[in-house]
Design a protein around this motif. Structure first.
Motif, mmCIF file in Angstrom:
data_model
loop_
_atom_site.group_PDB
_atom_site.id
_atom_site.type_symbol
_atom_site.label_atom_id
_atom_site.label_comp_id
_atom_site.label_asym_id
_atom_site.label_seq_id
_atom_site.Cartn_x
_atom_site.Cartn_y
_atom_site.Cartn_z
ATOM 1 N N ARG A 42 0.825 -1.206 0.000
ATOM 2 C CA ARG A 42 0.000 0.000 0.000
ATOM 3 C C ARG A 42 0.860 1.256 0.000
ATOM 4 O O ARG A 42 0.563 2.224 -0.695
ATOM 5 N N GLU A 43 1.929 1.259 0.783
ATOM 6 C CA GLU A 43 2.814 2.417 0.862
ATOM 7 C C GLU A 43 3.509 2.685 -0.475
ATOM 8 O O GLU A 43 3.653 3.828 -0.890
ATOM 9 N N ILE A 44 3.966 1.622 -1.124
ATOM 10 C CA ILE A 44 4.727 1.769 -2.368
ATOM 11 C C ILE A 44 3.807 1.933 -3.569
ATOM 12 O O ILE A 44 4.141 2.633 -4.523
ATOM 13 N N GLY A 45 2.670 1.281 -3.529
ATOM 14 C CA GLY A 45 1.732 1.358 -4.646
ATOM 15 C C GLY A 45 1.914 0.218 -5.622
ATOM 16 O O GLY A 45 1.847 0.412 -6.836
ATOM 17 N N CYS A 46 2.156 -0.984 -5.095
ATOM 18 C CA CYS A 46 2.300 -2.160 -5.960
ATOM 19 C C CYS A 46 1.524 -3.320 -5.345
ATOM 20 O O CYS A 46 0.855 -3.164 -4.334
ATOM 21 N N SER A 47 1.631 -4.477 -5.943
ATOM 22 C CA SER A 47 0.929 -5.659 -5.482
ATOM 23 C C SER A 47 1.650 -6.295 -4.290
ATOM 24 O O SER A 47 2.876 -6.273 -4.220
ATOM 25 N N PRO A 48 0.916 -6.902 -3.358
ATOM 26 C CA PRO A 48 1.567 -7.614 -2.255
ATOM 27 C C PRO A 48 2.442 -8.772 -2.723
ATOM 28 O O PRO A 48 3.458 -9.083 -2.100
ATOM 29 N N SER A 49 2.081 -9.396 -3.846
ATOM 30 C CA SER A 49 2.907 -10.487 -4.365
ATOM 31 C C SER A 49 4.239 -9.955 -4.893
ATOM 32 O O SER A 49 5.260 -10.646 -4.812
ATOM 33 N N THR A 50 4.255 -8.730 -5.398
ATOM 34 C CA THR A 50 5.511 -8.110 -5.828
ATOM 35 C C THR A 50 6.433 -7.925 -4.640
ATOM 36 O O THR A 50 7.636 -8.193 -4.723
ATOM 37 N N VAL A 51 5.879 -7.482 -3.524
ATOM 38 C CA VAL A 51 6.672 -7.300 -2.304
ATOM 39 C C VAL A 51 7.202 -8.646 -1.823
ATOM 40 O O VAL A 51 8.376 -8.773 -1.454
#
Length: 103
Positions: A42-51
């Motif tokens: 949420r902070e970065i603005g990408c998917s949780p799977s990317t993290v």
């Protein structure tokens, strides 16, 4: 902290872009603060799977059960990413022809 030159401000991301160095530094910083993968996404603005994939990429394998678990490093994540990108390209035609004559 080995990545003090990274900024942790969220930048505007387009969908489908690769992670930048600053985003990897933000992941490292937020993970050390105890954020979950979803909160980091949420902070970065990408998917949780990317993290999750980035955390797996940047964490060295555990050699034994002794000691503490190795943590994520943005530098290692960047290095592994670049190595994977280098191997993902198709070889030049000249290289393939040269290899077929050698064998």
């Amino acid at each position: 902290m080995d990545c003090q030159d990274y900024i942790t401000e969220p930048a505007e991301r387009k969908k489908g872009q690769h992670l930048q160095r600053e985003e990897r530094g933000a992941i490292q910083h937020l993970k050390r603060q105890g954020y979950s993968n979803r909160a980091i996404a949420r902070e970065i603005g990408c998917s949780p799977s990317t993290v999750a994939n980035e955390l797996r990429r940047g964490t060295p394998p555990r050699k034994s059960n002794k000691g503490r678990k190795p943590g994520y490093s943005a530098r290692r994540g960047e290095a592994v990413y670049k190595a994977n990108r280098k191997l993902s390209r198709r070889r030049h035609r000249i290289c393939r022809c040269a290899l077929s004559f050698v064998g």
